[in-house]
Design an enzyme around this catalytic site. Sequence first.
Site, PDB file in Angstrom:
ATOM      1  N   GLU A  91      -6.558   4.424   8.054  1.00 22.02           N
ATOM      2  CA  GLU A  91      -6.401   5.873   7.805  1.00 22.02           C
ATOM      3  C   GLU A  91      -7.690   6.465   7.227  1.00 22.02           C
ATOM      4  O   GLU A  91      -8.015   7.627   7.477  1.00 22.02           O
ATOM      5  CB  GLU A  91      -5.183   6.103   6.899  1.00 22.02           C
ATOM      6  CG  GLU A  91      -3.892   5.875   7.681  1.00 22.02           C
ATOM      7  CD  GLU A  91      -2.793   5.151   6.936  1.00 22.02           C
ATOM      8  OE1 GLU A  91      -2.803   5.166   5.690  1.00 22.02           O
ATOM      9  OE2 GLU A  91      -1.922   4.564   7.602  1.00 22.02           O
ATOM     10  N   SER A 123       3.829  -2.564  10.141  1.00 17.15           N
ATOM     11  CA  SER A 123       5.281  -2.619  10.308  1.00 17.15           C
ATOM     12  C   SER A 123       5.916  -3.931   9.832  1.00 17.15           C
ATOM     13  O   SER A 123       6.892  -4.407  10.402  1.00 17.15           O
ATOM     14  CB  SER A 123       5.667  -2.332  11.763  1.00 17.15           C
ATOM     15  OG  SER A 123       5.270  -1.009  12.110  1.00 17.15           O
ATOM     16  N   GLU A 153      -5.070  -5.160  10.526  1.00 16.95           N
ATOM     17  CA  GLU A 153      -4.028  -4.152  10.728  1.00 16.95           C
ATOM     18  C   GLU A 153      -4.286  -3.446  12.064  1.00 16.95           C
ATOM     19  O   GLU A 153      -5.072  -2.481  12.112  1.00 16.95           O
ATOM     20  CB  GLU A 153      -4.041  -3.129   9.588  1.00 16.95           C
ATOM     21  CG  GLU A 153      -3.798  -3.746   8.220  1.00 16.95           C
ATOM     22  CD  GLU A 153      -3.268  -2.723   7.216  1.00 16.95           C
ATOM     23  OE1 GLU A 153      -2.228  -2.998   6.613  1.00 16.95           O
ATOM     24  OE2 GLU A 153      -3.888  -1.657   7.049  1.00 16.95           O
ATOM     25  N   ASN A 200       0.866  -1.179   0.000  1.00 14.59           N
ATOM     26  CA  ASN A 200       0.000   0.000   0.000  1.00 14.59           C
ATOM     27  C   ASN A 200       0.906   1.234   0.000  1.00 14.59           C
ATOM     28  O   ASN A 200       1.542   1.524   1.007  1.00 14.59           O
ATOM     29  CB  ASN A 200      -0.902  -0.044   1.246  1.00 14.59           C
ATOM     30  CG  ASN A 200      -1.778   1.185   1.378  1.00 14.59           C
ATOM     31  OD1 ASN A 200      -1.823   2.022   0.468  1.00 14.59           O
ATOM     32  ND2 ASN A 200      -2.471   1.302   2.496  1.00 14.59           N
ATOM     33  N   TRP A 201       0.944   1.913  -1.128  1.00 15.71           N
ATOM     34  CA  TRP A 201       1.855   3.062  -1.259  1.00 15.71           C
ATOM     35  C   TRP A 201       1.260   4.356  -0.699  1.00 15.71           C
ATOM     36  O   TRP A 201       1.919   5.405  -0.720  1.00 15.71           O
ATOM     37  CB  TRP A 201       2.286   3.240  -2.718  1.00 15.71           C
ATOM     38  CG  TRP A 201       3.268   2.187  -3.170  1.00 15.71           C
ATOM     39  CD1 TRP A 201       3.876   1.250  -2.377  1.00 15.71           C
ATOM     40  CD2 TRP A 201       3.769   1.960  -4.500  1.00 15.71           C
ATOM     41  NE1 TRP A 201       4.719   0.461  -3.130  1.00 15.71           N
ATOM     42  CE2 TRP A 201       4.670   0.875  -4.433  1.00 15.71           C
ATOM     43  CE3 TRP A 201       3.533   2.571  -5.738  1.00 15.71           C
ATOM     44  CZ2 TRP A 201       5.335   0.392  -5.568  1.00 15.71           C
ATOM     45  CZ3 TRP A 201       4.199   2.082  -6.869  1.00 15.71           C
ATOM     46  CH2 TRP A 201       5.088   1.013  -6.774  1.00 15.71           C
ATOM     47  N   LYS A 202       0.021   4.284  -0.231  1.00 17.44           N
ATOM     48  CA  LYS A 202      -0.612   5.448   0.416  1.00 17.44           C
ATOM     49  C   LYS A 202      -0.404   6.718  -0.433  1.00 17.44           C
ATOM     50  O   LYS A 202      -0.461   6.653  -1.655  1.00 17.44           O
ATOM     51  CB  LYS A 202      -0.070   5.586   1.847  1.00 17.44           C
ATOM     52  CG  LYS A 202      -0.221   4.269   2.634  1.00 17.44           C
ATOM     53  CD  LYS A 202       0.055   4.377   4.107  1.00 17.44           C
ATOM     54  CE  LYS A 202      -0.139   3.004   4.750  1.00 17.44           C
ATOM     55  NZ  LYS A 202       0.002   3.022   6.195  1.00 17.44           N
ATOM     56  N   HIS A 262      -9.525   0.936   5.275  1.00 16.55           N
ATOM     57  CA  HIS A 262      -8.179   1.128   5.832  1.00 16.55           C
ATOM     58  C   HIS A 262      -8.265   2.041   7.051  1.00 16.55           C
ATOM     59  O   HIS A 262      -9.055   2.984   7.080  1.00 16.55           O
ATOM     60  CB  HIS A 262      -7.226   1.709   4.787  1.00 16.55           C
ATOM     61  CG  HIS A 262      -5.801   1.644   5.263  1.00 16.55           C
ATOM     62  ND1 HIS A 262      -5.266   2.589   6.100  1.00 16.55           N
ATOM     63  CD2 HIS A 262      -4.836   0.719   5.059  1.00 16.55           C
ATOM     64  CE1 HIS A 262      -4.018   2.240   6.388  1.00 16.55           C
ATOM     65  NE2 HIS A 262      -3.732   1.114   5.767  1.00 16.55           N
ATOM     66  N   GLY A 314       3.084  -1.193   4.205  1.00 14.06           N
ATOM     67  CA  GLY A 314       3.138   0.229   3.899  1.00 14.06           C
ATOM     68  C   GLY A 314       4.571   0.666   3.651  1.00 14.06           C
ATOM     69  O   GLY A 314       5.146   0.469   2.584  1.00 14.06           O
ATOM     70  N   GLY A 315       5.195   1.260   4.685  1.00 15.87           N
ATOM     71  CA  GLY A 315       6.514   1.881   4.550  1.00 15.87           C
ATOM     72  C   GLY A 315       7.564   1.034   3.842  1.00 15.87           C
ATOM     73  O   GLY A 315       8.270   1.525   2.956  1.00 15.87           O
ATOM     74  N   GLY A 321       2.866   1.906  10.780  1.00 17.15           N
ATOM     75  CA  GLY A 321       3.818   3.004  10.625  1.00 17.15           C
ATOM     76  C   GLY A 321       4.572   3.352  11.897  1.00 17.15           C
ATOM     77  O   GLY A 321       5.230   4.386  11.966  1.00 17.15           O
TER      78      GLY A 321
HETATM   79  P1  13P Z   1       3.237   0.113   7.654  1.00 16.39           P
HETATM   80  O1  13P Z   1       3.755  -1.155   6.976  1.00 16.39           O
HETATM   81  O2  13P Z   1       3.966   1.344   7.228  1.00 16.39           O
HETATM   82  O3  13P Z   1       3.125  -0.076   9.123  1.00 16.39           O
HETATM   83  O4  13P Z   1       1.730   0.321   7.095  1.00 16.39           O
HETATM   84  C1  13P Z   1       0.830  -0.727   7.146  1.00 16.39           C
HETATM   85  C2  13P Z   1      -0.382  -0.352   6.381  1.00 16.39           C
HETATM   86  O5  13P Z   1      -1.111   0.536   6.767  1.00 16.39           O
HETATM   87  C3  13P Z   1      -0.657  -1.068   5.138  1.00 16.39           C
HETATM   88  O6  13P Z   1      -1.934  -0.794   4.656  1.00 16.39           O
END
Ligand code: 13P
Length: 250
Positions: free
Chosen positions: A98, A214, A169, A8-10, A96, A235-236, A175
């Site tokens: 967020e 993470s 999640e 997920n590149w957000k 999600h 994510g990251g 994150g």
């Molecule tokens: P991180 O891997 O940066 O913790 O993010 C997870 C995420 O929200 C994937 O959708």
Amino acid sequence: MKKLMAANWKMYKTWDQACATARELVQLAAKQLPEDREVLVFPPFTALRGVSEAFASSDFMTGGQDFYPGEEGAFTGEISPMMLDDAGAVYGLTGHSERRHVLGEPDELVAAKTAYGLDKGLNVILCIGERIEERKAGKVEDVLKRQLEIGLQDVPRDVDPERLSIAYEPVWAIGTGEVAGPEEIKAAHGFIRKILLDIFGEKANEIRILYGGSVKSANCAEIISLDNVNGVLVGGASLQGESFSQIVLA
Ligand code: 13P
């Protein structure tokens, strides 16, 4: 059941940056990908078509990070499943954390998106997870049950289980560098499987449950080996081709 390795590149990457990372990923991981893995990337909307095209020579897939539950209309800023399809996406993400906690999306809207996306031909990953204060208050199962029962309330009971996935999640692990421990992941995923079995019966065993929060190359192999973990949502650590390729091959 193949493991789904999703990125997920957000709200990161321009068109050029996204296409460059996508090409690097194909180069580093497409040929070596084990038979039992699938790779999926959720780029920002503006780069979706470019990443889909960069993946054309591979089996890698793309998805939309969000969508509106409607075909077209006066919905400024929104995007429909048909538009995602037009840009090459085969997956859509709903719920999600967020979207829920930064943008204030309620369970009922998540439910409408999940059912609509599936109806319009997208594969859907419904994201769920508790906040730290809910975990501390012993409410993990209550939160997961509510988010699943409402989030899936409009999904037909005869849905193809391969087109629906759940991503667990925990909000406190997103994150933050803080990963849920193996026992916490096993407990949550086992509980999610039980609720899915209650809702859909036996075929719920074919619904993939991904872990997100993470994930990195150093912890991925252990996480995906746990019971009821059928993939990851990263994510990251998915933003660089090299680190995500290490994850998908872990
Ligand atoms: P991180 O891997 O940066 O913790 O993010 C997870 C995420 O929200 C994937 O959708």
